[in-house]
Design an enzyme around this catalytic site. Sequence first.
Site, PDB file in Angstrom:
ATOM      1  N   SER A 248       8.725   4.838  -6.742  1.00 56.11           N
ATOM      2  CA  SER A 248       7.615   5.199  -6.281  1.00 56.11           C
ATOM      3  C   SER A 248       7.312   6.395  -5.459  1.00 56.11           C
ATOM      4  O   SER A 248       6.168   6.790  -5.315  1.00 56.11           O
ATOM      5  CB  SER A 248       7.268   3.807  -5.408  1.00 56.11           C
ATOM      6  OG  SER A 248       8.158   3.885  -4.123  1.00 56.11           O
ATOM      7  N   LYS A 293       2.686   0.864   3.189  1.00 55.27           N
ATOM      8  CA  LYS A 293       3.081   2.496   3.130  1.00 55.27           C
ATOM      9  C   LYS A 293       1.865   3.152   3.900  1.00 55.27           C
ATOM     10  O   LYS A 293       2.130   4.412   4.419  1.00 55.27           O
ATOM     11  CB  LYS A 293       3.026   2.949   1.875  1.00 55.27           C
ATOM     12  CG  LYS A 293       4.251   2.484   1.084  1.00 55.27           C
ATOM     13  CD  LYS A 293       4.568   2.875  -0.301  1.00 55.27           C
ATOM     14  CE  LYS A 293       5.835   2.375  -0.939  1.00 55.27           C
ATOM     15  NZ  LYS A 293       6.072   2.874  -2.306  1.00 55.27           N
TER      16      LYS A 293
END
Length: 346
Positions: A248, A293
């Site tokens: 990611s 996140k």
Amino acid sequence: MTINRDEKKNFFSQNKFVILFLIAFAFIAFYPLPYYITSPGDARELDPIIHVEDGDEDEGVFMLTTVSIGTANIPQYIWAKLSDYREVIPADQIRSEDETDEEYNQRQLQMMEDSQHAATIVAYQEAGKKVDIEYHGVYVTGIMSGMPAEEKLKVGDKIVAVDHKPVMETKKLLEVLSPKKAGDKVDLTILRGDKKMNVALNIEEFPKKYVQDEGPKAGLGITSPVADVSIVTNPKVKIDTSQIGGPSAGLMFTLEILDQLNKEDLTHGKKIAGTGTMDLQKNVGPIGGIQQKIVAADDAGAEIFFAPVEANNYRDAVKVQKDIGSKMKIVPVKTLDDALEYLEKL
């Protein structure tokens, strides 16, 4: 001093409820559940992680964001259910039925390595710098339970040929296997450590739980194959991600490498976080854990956050940003060019 049998009996009789409570508490606290808990990780500056030889230094920073993940016990499960930014995920959505912790970790680290390679290639090509690429085969990073690969392949095996024809890239492997139908046979040439061997496998239909509503499909049961790539760049680049796994960080790796290759300050003095995979066509792919996140990036003082558009990543990111009252700017991106165009306007 010695304790006779009667004294022991009296002690356990008087304290049996305490002992039973402690046993019950230990069971509740340590009994593992078939779930994982994800929670906000951290936002790490990429300057100390990525070093381009004689690379340019800027006032601002690019940051990758992480998600913490661990197996769940009963207290953690309850806590996660009552928390806004902790998520309970069934174990079979994290790793396959027969995948060990070691195999899972190896798969995540190989995906991280693949992400670094893609980011390096894209950044150097974007900057017009020299990058030479060599492919050496395709790693098996996951195996479906009940499929032919389960019996004869292992996580970490490297496929170098199919039906005695060299196959060195993931794309090529998929191209060769995709036309195969249930009942067909294939002969794989693999490297297992230093040992080279041929493995004959049948193509079989995937179990329904893997194909869902897509209709019958067939294959070997290899999941998330990752190419073994070596890259030579000029100037040299070194990436040290320690034990961070997964793909990611691809977009943020690309931006940091490109920033060090260019004299222009892409950050314009800002603290910029983000997430998203990167492929060789410069597409930014979706990731999991976008909510956590956003929290991690806000806690680290990020001013801007790049969020993939696909799989509702951007929509979910904006929702969390509003929920926590963050002033961080959420920027939707489909490609690397989207991020670069936004940075140029700062």
